[in-house]
Motif scaffolding. Sequence first.
Motif, PDB file in Angstrom:
ATOM      1  N   GLY A   1       1.025  -1.703   0.338  1.00 26.01           N
ATOM      2  CA  GLY A   1      -0.471  -0.185   0.386  1.00 26.01           C
ATOM      3  C   GLY A   1       0.654   1.569  -0.325  1.00 26.01           C
TER       4      GLY A   1
ATOM      5  N   THR B   1      -0.103   3.537  -2.949  1.00 23.90           N
ATOM      6  CA  THR B   1      -1.659   4.259  -2.229  1.00 23.90           C
ATOM      7  C   THR B   1      -1.261   5.118  -1.161  1.00 23.90           C
TER       8      THR B   1
ATOM      9  N   PRO C   1      -6.215   0.610  -3.455  1.00 25.05           N
ATOM     10  CA  PRO C   1      -4.649   0.132  -3.061  1.00 25.05           C
ATOM     11  C   PRO C   1      -4.608  -1.766  -4.180  1.00 25.05           C
TER      12      PRO C   1
END
Length: 450
Positions: free
Chosen positions: A141, A144, A209
């Motif tokens: 992640g 993101t 994500p």
Amino acid sequence: MNKQELFDKFIEFMGRFAEIRAVAALRDGFIMTTPFTICGSVFLLLANLPIPGYAEFMAGLFGPEWTAPLNAVSGATFSVLALIAVLAITYKYVEAEGCDAIMAAILALSTFLIVLPPTVTATGGVVVDNIIPKAWAGSNGVITAILVSFVVSWVFCYCEKNHIGIKMPPAVPGGVAKAFEALTPGMVLFTIGAVVYGLCHFMGATTFPELIFKIVQTPLQGLSDTLIGGSVIAALQSILFWAGIHGPNVVGGVVNPILIANSLDNQHIIDMGMQLAGNPDAKIITCQINDVFIKSGGCGLTIGLLIASWLSAKSSQMKSITKLASVPGIFNINEPIIFGLPIVFNPYLLVPFILVPLLALIISYAAIAIGFMNPFSAVQVPWTTPPIIAGLLLNGWQGAVVQIIIIAMSTAVYFPFVRAQDRAMLAEEQGDNAGGDDHQEEEGQPALHN
């Protein structure tokens, strides 16, 4: 446009690039994650010391689950790196804009959680909800988290600077007033998060994500994990530093998130019970390659320059700066030699300053590719750890041997260039002495000769 003008334009462009608010926030934000990754590395290293018989010895003392407390620490650091990054990057961005950084960082954390997958599928196909999935709160992640940080920072600063929000009377305490002022950007950001979540969920049966990981992060990690990608990173760092711009800071601000994600991917492979050695999914170019093997003694591998200078220097200037820079150089601090010699805009040292890191990359890459050295897990060492010791801690005796080879190579490559620099300095010193003697003689004073 000639080559010099083209080079000047490039340096000017990179200087402006380094000053971009988002780039500076990315760099400073990831620097803030360093305590978490280093401390987590200590516990991860204790759980996985590369000493034969160590694991069996500890299991005999504390039982088969002896690594559980140690792995809990790494799970609260490496496995939530994206959560830490979204807080840190937003804080640094908004702080630099002079706005309420802590409130913006908290809003960014909430916005990031909105777009995360709300469930995980456990063994046997059981769907578990009301969780924060570490699979997307960690390395997967990271990109993101960066995107969320930038959007939240921009929206929050725009609202605060343009006085968009609920204004409280002057009699209201400052803390209460700031909380109400954050209502408007909070509603805007949470609405954006909900819309993004809904679009991904209903139109693509995915999450934000997962989408970013597939179309952005995976290609970037694949591009970085090549010899060409590593060479671009190594060369840019040296070129910029030679030109007076802190290359590792500028380049690291962009590539460090990707290189850290590569090492965390390797750790995920280990956590699944698989070996990194010979595993085609293991990444070779990680943050450890850049920090420990390409920059031993500092950017440009100047520890080789110092050794070459100790072996050959005759000029007083070269001897003095070598003595001054050697102790910091052992701890990978090379600003004294970079700016004291100087290396910046020094034509004698441009070639080895760029060439040596590239050769170090090739040596490290080859050592992993042929199986002599394992790809690196999430374990890191403080950047001030001396060379050889750092290699030993990260990869056992094989890591130490590779670092010794790299230091020997850097010394050999730097040697003729250091001698050329030293001869120039020696000639300058002798010229100054001769000039001083002539000056004394012109004034009717006897010249002093040894």
